[in-house]
Design a protein around this motif. Structure first.
Motif, PDB file in Angstrom:
ATOM      1  N   ALA A 179       0.848  -1.190   0.000  1.00  0.00           N
ATOM      2  CA  ALA A 179       0.000   0.000   0.000  1.00  0.00           C
ATOM      3  C   ALA A 179       0.884   1.240   0.000  1.00  0.00           C
ATOM      4  N   HIS A 180       0.298   2.327  -0.438  1.00  0.00           N
ATOM      5  CA  HIS A 180       0.994   3.614  -0.370  1.00  0.00           C
ATOM      6  C   HIS A 180       0.013   4.676   0.125  1.00  0.00           C
ATOM      7  N   PHE A 181       0.578   5.653   0.801  1.00  0.00           N
ATOM      8  CA  PHE A 181      -0.207   6.748   1.364  1.00  0.00           C
ATOM      9  C   PHE A 181       0.453   8.049   0.910  1.00  0.00           C
ATOM     10  N   GLU A 182      -0.228   8.790   0.052  1.00  0.00           N
ATOM     11  CA  GLU A 182       0.293  10.086  -0.366  1.00  0.00           C
ATOM     12  C   GLU A 182      -0.230  11.126   0.616  1.00  0.00           C
ATOM     13  N   CYS A 183       0.674  11.951   1.111  1.00  0.00           N
ATOM     14  CA  CYS A 183       0.305  12.906   2.150  1.00  0.00           C
ATOM     15  C   CYS A 183       0.711  14.322   1.763  1.00  0.00           C
ATOM     16  N   ARG A 184      -0.129  15.263   2.099  1.00  0.00           N
ATOM     17  CA  ARG A 184       0.198  16.681   1.980  1.00  0.00           C
ATOM     18  C   ARG A 184       0.714  17.105   3.354  1.00  0.00           C
ATOM     19  N   VAL A 185       1.797  17.833   3.397  1.00  0.00           N
ATOM     20  CA  VAL A 185       2.401  18.229   4.663  1.00  0.00           C
ATOM     21  C   VAL A 185       1.465  19.191   5.402  1.00  0.00           C
ATOM     22  N   ALA A 186       1.110  18.803   6.640  1.00  0.00           N
ATOM     23  CA  ALA A 186       0.243  19.626   7.485  1.00  0.00           C
ATOM     24  C   ALA A 186       1.048  20.430   8.499  1.00  0.00           C
ATOM     25  N   ASN A 187       2.185  19.873   8.933  1.00  0.00           N
ATOM     26  CA  ASN A 187       3.029  20.559   9.912  1.00  0.00           C
ATOM     27  C   ASN A 187       4.433  19.984   9.807  1.00  0.00           C
ATOM     28  N   VAL A 188       5.400  20.805  10.106  1.00  0.00           N
ATOM     29  CA  VAL A 188       6.806  20.406  10.102  1.00  0.00           C
ATOM     30  C   VAL A 188       7.350  20.693  11.496  1.00  0.00           C
ATOM     31  N   MET A 189       8.010  19.680  12.075  1.00  0.00           N
ATOM     32  CA  MET A 189       8.530  19.838  13.433  1.00  0.00           C
ATOM     33  C   MET A 189      10.026  19.549  13.443  1.00  0.00           C
ATOM     34  N   ASP A 190      10.812  20.553  13.824  1.00  0.00           N
ATOM     35  CA  ASP A 190      12.260  20.407  13.887  1.00  0.00           C
ATOM     36  C   ASP A 190      12.631  19.810  15.236  1.00  0.00           C
ATOM     37  N   THR A 191      13.321  18.666  15.222  1.00  0.00           N
ATOM     38  CA  THR A 191      13.738  18.035  16.473  1.00  0.00           C
ATOM     39  C   THR A 191      15.180  18.363  16.811  1.00  0.00           C
ATOM     40  N   GLY A 192      15.830  19.177  15.997  1.00  0.00           N
ATOM     41  CA  GLY A 192      17.236  19.493  16.219  1.00  0.00           C
ATOM     42  C   GLY A 192      18.125  18.597  15.387  1.00  0.00           C
ATOM     43  N   SER A 193      17.834  17.310  15.365  1.00  0.00           N
ATOM     44  CA  SER A 193      18.654  16.370  14.605  1.00  0.00           C
ATOM     45  C   SER A 193      17.943  15.844  13.373  1.00  0.00           C
ATOM     46  N   SER A 194      16.660  16.058  13.311  1.00  0.00           N
ATOM     47  CA  SER A 194      15.882  15.593  12.161  1.00  0.00           C
ATOM     48  C   SER A 194      14.628  16.451  12.068  1.00  0.00           C
ATOM     49  N   THR A 195      13.876  16.213  11.049  1.00  0.00           N
ATOM     50  CA  THR A 195      12.632  16.936  10.850  1.00  0.00           C
ATOM     51  C   THR A 195      11.503  15.920  10.762  1.00  0.00           C
ATOM     52  N   CYS A 196      10.476  16.133  11.555  1.00  0.00           N
ATOM     53  CA  CYS A 196       9.294  15.277  11.515  1.00  0.00           C
ATOM     54  C   CYS A 196       8.206  15.997  10.730  1.00  0.00           C
ATOM     55  N   PHE A 197       7.530  15.249   9.881  1.00  0.00           N
ATOM     56  CA  PHE A 197       6.452  15.817   9.080  1.00  0.00           C
ATOM     57  C   PHE A 197       5.142  15.177   9.503  1.00  0.00           C
ATOM     58  N   LEU A 198       4.143  16.003   9.730  1.00  0.00           N
ATOM     59  CA  LEU A 198       2.790  15.535   9.975  1.00  0.00           C
ATOM     60  C   LEU A 198       2.056  15.654   8.654  1.00  0.00           C
ATOM     61  N   GLY A 199       1.520  14.533   8.172  1.00  0.00           N
ATOM     62  CA  GLY A 199       0.899  14.544   6.859  1.00  0.00           C
ATOM     63  C   GLY A 199      -0.595  14.315   6.897  1.00  0.00           C
ATOM     64  N   ASP A 200      -1.284  14.977   6.000  1.00  0.00           N
ATOM     65  CA  ASP A 200      -2.706  14.782   5.782  1.00  0.00           C
ATOM     66  C   ASP A 200      -2.826  13.845   4.590  1.00  0.00           C
ATOM     67  N   VAL A 201      -3.327  12.637   4.809  1.00  0.00           N
ATOM     68  CA  VAL A 201      -3.417  11.642   3.741  1.00  0.00           C
ATOM     69  C   VAL A 201      -4.453  12.099   2.715  1.00  0.00           C
ATOM     70  N   VAL A 202      -3.999  12.200   1.448  1.00  0.00           N
ATOM     71  CA  VAL A 202      -4.900  12.628   0.382  1.00  0.00           C
ATOM     72  C   VAL A 202      -5.187  11.518  -0.633  1.00  0.00           C
ATOM     73  N   GLU A 203      -4.366  10.468  -0.634  1.00  0.00           N
ATOM     74  CA  GLU A 203      -4.566   9.372  -1.576  1.00  0.00           C
ATOM     75  C   GLU A 203      -4.016   8.086  -0.971  1.00  0.00           C
ATOM     76  N   VAL A 204      -4.770   7.009  -1.076  1.00  0.00           N
ATOM     77  CA  VAL A 204      -4.342   5.699  -0.602  1.00  0.00           C
ATOM     78  C   VAL A 204      -4.517   4.722  -1.755  1.00  0.00           C
ATOM     79  N   GLY A 205      -3.548   3.851  -1.920  1.00  0.00           N
ATOM     80  CA  GLY A 205      -3.657   2.868  -2.987  1.00  0.00           C
ATOM     81  C   GLY A 205      -2.848   1.640  -2.658  1.00  0.00           C
ATOM     82  N   HIS A 206      -2.860   0.677  -3.557  1.00  0.00           N
ATOM     83  CA  HIS A 206      -2.089  -0.541  -3.352  1.00  0.00           C
ATOM     84  C   HIS A 206      -1.324  -0.840  -4.625  1.00  0.00           C
ATOM     85  N   GLY A 207      -0.284  -1.623  -4.466  1.00  0.00           N
ATOM     86  CA  GLY A 207       0.535  -2.004  -5.602  1.00  0.00           C
ATOM     87  C   GLY A 207       0.401  -3.470  -5.918  1.00  0.00           C
ATOM     88  N   ALA A 208       1.246  -3.923  -6.813  1.00  0.00           N
ATOM     89  CA  ALA A 208       1.207  -5.313  -7.256  1.00  0.00           C
ATOM     90  C   ALA A 208       1.544  -6.288  -6.136  1.00  0.00           C
TER      91      ALA A 208
END
Length: 132
Positions: free
Chosen positions: A47-76
């Motif tokens: 499966a795949h989940f396409e997300c539009r970024v809703a919020n970006v959170m800087d942790t100092g060492s990495s960046t966390c993204f909060l996503g709003d799922v806009v499309e869900v699908g499955h693959g082979a």
């Protein structure tokens, strides 16, 4: 973008997860298409989940993204027997010749995180103040 992979797709994880996309085209030769949002969607996934970024959170060492799922699908991969790959399954079953590289990358990432995360101070979002 989030993909769920099969528990036998070790090579794909090695290809996509052990090196930066800044140094080479990681998707060259990997069957994929562009999704609704114009991001690569792997053909061989559960499966795949396409997300539009809703919020970006800087942790100092990495960046966390909060996503709003806009499309869900499955693959082979949904037509193939097997389970969804988990991090625990990958760590327990990865090819032995990758273990050293994996552990070195993990140590480097943990050191990077420890070095940059020390000055993070908790902040209460203004919208949440007074709700405690």
């Amino acid at each position: 973008m989030l993909h769920l992979l099969r528990d036998d797709q070790f090579e794909l994880i090695h290809r996509l997860g052990f090196a930066s996309g800044r140094t080479r085209d990681k998707l060259a030769g990997v069957p994929h298409r562009l999704g609704t949002l114009g991001v690569p969607v792997l053909d061989e996934c559960y499966a795949h989940f396409e997300c539009r970024v809703a919020n970006v959170m800087d942790t100092g060492s990495s960046t966390c993204f909060l996503g709003d799922v806009v499309e869900v699908g499955h693959g082979a991969a949904t037509h193939v027997t097997g389970a969804v790959m988990t991090a625990a399954h990958f760590r327990a079953n990865m090819p032995p010749e990758w273990r050293g590289e994996y552990e070195a990358l993990l140590r480097a990432a943990q050191a990077y995180a420890a070095e940059r995360s020390g000055d993070i101070r908790p902040v209460v979002w203004r919208e949440l103040q007074g709700r405690e």
